[in-house]
Design an enzyme around this catalytic site. Structure first.
Site, mmCIF file in Angstrom:
data_model
loop_
_atom_site.group_PDB
_atom_site.id
_atom_site.type_symbol
_atom_site.label_atom_id
_atom_site.label_comp_id
_atom_site.label_asym_id
_atom_site.label_seq_id
_atom_site.Cartn_x
_atom_site.Cartn_y
_atom_site.Cartn_z
ATOM 1 N N GLY A 47 5.919 0.664 -13.490
ATOM 2 C CA GLY A 47 5.515 -0.496 -12.700
ATOM 3 C C GLY A 47 5.973 -1.786 -13.362
ATOM 4 O O GLY A 47 7.146 -2.157 -13.292
ATOM 5 N N ASN A 86 1.570 7.588 -14.337
ATOM 6 C CA ASN A 86 1.815 6.148 -14.222
ATOM 7 C C ASN A 86 0.849 5.370 -15.117
ATOM 8 O O ASN A 86 -0.315 5.732 -15.246
ATOM 9 C CB ASN A 86 1.641 5.733 -12.742
ATOM 10 C CG ASN A 86 1.630 4.233 -12.514
ATOM 11 O OD1 ASN A 86 0.691 3.695 -11.937
ATOM 12 N ND2 ASN A 86 2.650 3.541 -12.964
ATOM 13 N N GLY A 87 1.388 4.313 -15.713
ATOM 14 C CA GLY A 87 0.571 3.406 -16.524
ATOM 15 C C GLY A 87 1.184 3.142 -17.874
ATOM 16 O O GLY A 87 1.347 4.052 -18.688
ATOM 17 N N ASP A 88 1.592 1.878 -18.072
ATOM 18 C CA ASP A 88 2.034 1.403 -19.391
ATOM 19 C C ASP A 88 3.335 2.019 -19.897
ATOM 20 O O ASP A 88 3.468 2.244 -21.099
ATOM 21 C CB ASP A 88 0.939 1.629 -20.441
ATOM 22 C CG ASP A 88 -0.291 0.771 -20.174
ATOM 23 O OD1 ASP A 88 -0.204 -0.133 -19.322
ATOM 24 O OD2 ASP A 88 -1.330 1.022 -20.811
ATOM 25 N N LYS A 146 -1.199 8.309 -4.115
ATOM 26 C CA LYS A 146 -1.199 7.599 -5.403
ATOM 27 C C LYS A 146 -2.609 7.064 -5.619
ATOM 28 O O LYS A 146 -3.135 6.342 -4.778
ATOM 29 C CB LYS A 146 -0.179 6.459 -5.374
ATOM 30 C CG LYS A 146 -0.137 5.649 -6.652
ATOM 31 C CD LYS A 146 1.080 4.733 -6.674
ATOM 32 C CE LYS A 146 1.105 3.860 -7.908
ATOM 33 N NZ LYS A 146 0.148 2.739 -7.863
ATOM 34 N N PRO A 152 5.399 1.477 -6.436
ATOM 35 C CA PRO A 152 5.244 0.530 -5.328
ATOM 36 C C PRO A 152 4.606 -0.734 -5.873
ATOM 37 O O PRO A 152 3.619 -0.664 -6.606
ATOM 38 C CB PRO A 152 4.287 1.262 -4.390
ATOM 39 C CG PRO A 152 3.506 2.204 -5.252
ATOM 40 C CD PRO A 152 4.412 2.571 -6.400
ATOM 41 N N MET A 153 5.159 -1.882 -5.549
ATOM 42 C CA MET A 153 4.549 -3.138 -5.983
ATOM 43 C C MET A 153 4.675 -4.150 -4.853
ATOM 44 O O MET A 153 5.787 -4.566 -4.495
ATOM 45 C CB MET A 153 5.205 -3.652 -7.276
ATOM 46 C CG MET A 153 4.871 -2.756 -8.464
ATOM 47 S SD MET A 153 5.556 -3.334 -10.033
ATOM 48 C CE MET A 153 4.242 -4.343 -10.651
ATOM 49 N N CYS A 195 -5.149 0.995 -4.821
ATOM 50 C CA CYS A 195 -5.112 -0.470 -4.894
ATOM 51 C C CYS A 195 -6.518 -1.010 -5.200
ATOM 52 O O CYS A 195 -7.485 -0.655 -4.531
ATOM 53 C CB CYS A 195 -4.592 -1.051 -3.577
ATOM 54 S SG CYS A 195 -4.464 -2.840 -3.653
ATOM 55 N N GLN A 211 5.079 3.672 1.618
ATOM 56 C CA GLN A 211 3.673 3.779 1.213
ATOM 57 C C GLN A 211 2.784 3.103 2.254
ATOM 58 O O GLN A 211 3.001 1.938 2.597
ATOM 59 C CB GLN A 211 3.406 3.134 -0.143
ATOM 60 C CG GLN A 211 1.969 3.452 -0.574
ATOM 61 C CD GLN A 211 1.491 2.685 -1.780
ATOM 62 O OE1 GLN A 211 1.489 1.458 -1.769
ATOM 63 N NE2 GLN A 211 1.084 3.398 -2.816
HETATM 64 C C1 LIG Z 1 1.914 -7.143 -8.608
HETATM 65 C C2 LIG Z 1 1.542 -5.698 -8.383
HETATM 66 C C3 LIG Z 1 1.657 -5.151 -7.128
HETATM 67 C C4 LIG Z 1 1.307 -3.813 -6.913
HETATM 68 N N1 LIG Z 1 1.410 -3.281 -5.654
HETATM 69 C C5 LIG Z 1 1.090 -1.974 -5.443
HETATM 70 C C6 LIG Z 1 1.235 -1.381 -4.143
HETATM 71 O O1 LIG Z 1 1.665 -2.021 -3.177
HETATM 72 N N2 LIG Z 1 0.881 -0.073 -4.017
HETATM 73 C C7 LIG Z 1 0.405 0.684 -5.077
HETATM 74 O O2 LIG Z 1 0.096 1.864 -4.921
HETATM 75 N N3 LIG Z 1 0.287 0.133 -6.311
HETATM 76 C C8 LIG Z 1 0.630 -1.154 -6.502
HETATM 77 N N4 LIG Z 1 0.547 -1.674 -7.763
HETATM 78 C C9 LIG Z 1 0.210 -0.787 -8.892
HETATM 79 C C10 LIG Z 1 1.488 -0.223 -9.537
HETATM 80 O O3 LIG Z 1 2.184 0.605 -8.625
HETATM 81 C C11 LIG Z 1 1.160 0.590 -10.807
HETATM 82 O O4 LIG Z 1 0.296 1.629 -10.458
HETATM 83 C C12 LIG Z 1 0.497 -0.256 -11.886
HETATM 84 O O5 LIG Z 1 1.192 -1.462 -12.083
HETATM 85 C C13 LIG Z 1 0.411 0.522 -13.217
HETATM 86 O O6 LIG Z 1 1.692 0.821 -13.720
HETATM 87 P P1 LIG Z 1 2.327 -0.025 -14.939
HETATM 88 O O7 LIG Z 1 1.344 0.036 -16.072
HETATM 89 O O8 LIG Z 1 3.640 0.675 -15.233
HETATM 90 O O9 LIG Z 1 2.506 -1.424 -14.428
HETATM 91 C C14 LIG Z 1 0.871 -3.014 -7.993
HETATM 92 C C15 LIG Z 1 0.770 -3.580 -9.271
HETATM 93 C C16 LIG Z 1 1.090 -4.903 -9.493
HETATM 94 C C17 LIG Z 1 0.979 -5.468 -10.877
#
Ligand SMILES: Cc1cc2nc3c(=O)[nH]c(=O)nc-3n(C[C@H](O)[C@H](O)[C@H](O)COP(=O)(O)O)c2cc1C
Length: 344
Positions: free
Chosen positions: A218, A194-196, A133, A11-12, A95, A65
Site C-alpha cells: 500500500g 498486507n501491512g507495512d 479484503k 486498492p487506495m 475500510c 473493488q
Molecule cells: C489513502 C489510502 C486509501 C486507501 N483506500 C483503500 C481502498 O479504497 N480500499 C481498500 O480496501 N483499502 C484501502 N486502503 C488500505 C490499503 O489498501 C492497505 O490495506 C493499507 O494501506 C495497509 O497497507 P500498507 O501498510 O502497505 O500501507 C487505503 C489506504 C490509504 C492510506
C-alpha cells in the site's frame, strides 16, 4: 495452479486510478487493485463513480473493488463491472473510515459475518471470482479474522487479502503479521498478506513468516513503483535493481501525469463534449488531483521540498514538465531507506 498474484498493488482511494495501475503493472505488480467503488453510488447512477471504475480496455488482470452492504446493490455493481470488462471482483471489508462505517460498509462487515457472506454470494452472481479484503478485526477485543476468513471461504470467496491491523488502529501502530499466518493456516484458498511492506526485504519476510501466497503493498508504493521491480527481483533470488536516478524518477512521474491527464480529458469530454476548453479543464483537474502523488515521487531527493511547493502551484503540464526537467538534471536519487525515512 500456483496463485498468479504474488505481488499486488493495494486498492487506495484517490490513488490507484487507471494511470497508476498501468504504472505499477509496468514495474512488476501482478495485480493492481482498483480504488474502492461504492455499490450504492453506482446503483444510483452517480456518474463520477462510473468514471472511477475506468477499466474498459485496460490490460489484464482487471480487478474492481466494490464497497457495499446491500446485496442487491453489490450484485448490480458486480454485474456492471463484469460488463465493462472486470475479471475479478473484490469486496472491501476493511475500510476504517467513519463515513463508510456509518453506511454499514467496509470494516463494519467484520462485525456482521453473515451479512458479509451474503455479499460474497451476491457478488458471485455476476459470474466472476470474488475476493475479500479485510483486517485483523474491529478492535483488540474482537480480532476475528480467522473465523471471518473461514466464513468468507465457505461463502465462495476465491482468495483473501488480510491487513494485519484492526479497524481501531486505522493505519497507526505496526501491522500484526501473525494474523496473516493464522488466516493462511485456517483456509484452503490463497491468502494475500498486507501491512507495512516498504522494501523488498519486508516482502520476503512476510512471505517467509506467514506462508502467505502473495504480498500486497500500500503506502510503500506511493511515488515508488520501483518497489515492485525490487520485490520481483528479490523473489527470483536476484539482486534488486539500482535505485532510480533523478532523471528516471522525473520520467516516470511525468508518464504517470500524462496518462492521468489523458484519462481525465477523456472523461471530461465524455461529459461536456470535445473542445479545447474541455481539454484544458480535464488537464487542470488531473493536475490538481495528482499533485500529492507527484510530490511523493520527489521525497527524499535533493531540493525536493522546493520542487513540491512549485508543483503545488503549477497549473499546466508544460509547467510541471519544466520543473521536472530542472529536477532531473540537478538531483541525485538516494537509497530506498533514505526515501522511506524522509516519508516518516
Ligand atoms: C489513502 C489510502 C486509501 C486507501 N483506500 C483503500 C481502498 O479504497 N480500499 C481498500 O480496501 N483499502 C484501502 N486502503 C488500505 C490499503 O489498501 C492497505 O490495506 C493499507 O494501506 C495497509 O497497507 P500498507 O501498510 O502497505 O500501507 C487505503 C489506504 C490509504 C492510506
Amino acid at each position: 495452479m500456483a496463485f498468479p498474484f504474488r505481488i499486488c498493488a493495494a486498492p487506495m482511494a484517490g490513488i490507484s486510478n487507471r494511470a497508476f495501475r498501468e504504472i505499477v503493472r509496468e514495474f512488476g505488480a501482478d495485480l493492481a487493485y482498483g480504488e474502492m467503488i461504492s455499490a450504492r453510488a453506482l446503483g444510483y447512477g452517480n456518474r463520477r463513480t462510473w468514471e472511477l471504475m475506468d477499466i474498459e480496455g485496460e490490460q489484464s488482470p482487471r480487478l474492481v473493488q466494490i464497497s457495499g452492504s446491500e446485496a442487491h446493490f453489490v450484485a448490480a455493481a458486480a454485474e456492471a463491472a463484469a460488463m465493462l470488462g472486470a475479471q475479478y471482483i473484490d469486496l472491501n471489508m476493511g475500510c476504517p473510515a467513519p463515513k463508510v462505517a456509518r453506511n454499514n460498509e467496509g470494516c463494519m462487515l467484520m462485525r456482521q459475518p453473515e451479512l458479509a457472506a451474503k455479499l460474497v454470494s451476491a457478488a458471485r452472481s455476476a459470474g466472476l471470482p470474488v475476493s475479500c479484503k479485510f483486517r485483523a478485526g474491529w478492535d483488540d477485543t474482537s480480532r476475528n479474522a480467522v473465523d471471518f476468513a473461514r466464513r468468507m471461504a465457505a461463502a465462495g470467496a476465491s482468495f483473501l487479502a488480510v491487513h494485519g491491523r484492526t479497524r481501531q488502529q486505522f493505519y497507526s501502530g505496526k501491522a500484526d503479521w501473525s494474523v496473516i499466518r493464522a488466516v493462511k493456516q485456517a483456509v484452503d484458498i490463497p491468502v494475500v498478506g498486507n501491512g507495512d511492506i516498504f522494501s523488498a526485504a519486508d516482502a520476503l519476510s512476510m512471505l517467509e513468516e506467514t506462508g502467505c501466497d502473495g504480498v500486497m503493498v500500500g503506502r510503500g508504493m506511493l511515488g515508488n513503483p520501483w518497489l515492485f521491480a525490487e520485490i520481483r527481483a528479490v523473489l527470483r533470488g536476484e539482486a534488486a535493481p539500482a535505485r532510480p536516478t533523478a532523471a528516471e524518477i522525473a520520467a516516470v512521474a511525468l508518464r504517470h501525469l500524462r496518462r492521468h491527464i489523458a484519462r481525465s480529458v477523456y472523461w471530461y469530454q465524455q461529459r461536456e463534449g470535445e473542445s479545447p476548453a474541455t481539454a484544458a479543464a480535464g488537464e487542470s483537474l488531473a493536475i490538481r488531483s495528482l499533485r500529492g502523488h507527484l510530490g511523493w515521487y520527489t521525497k527524499g531527493l535533493r531540493n525536493s521540498a522546493q520542487l513540491r511547493q512549485r508543483i503545488n502551484q503549477a497549473e499546466s503540464l508544460a509547467e510541471i514538465e519544466a520543473l521536472f526537467a530542472v529536477f532531473a538534471s540537478a538531483g541525485t536519487a538516494s537509497s530506498a531507506a533514505a526515501r522511506i525515512e524522509a516519508d516518516n
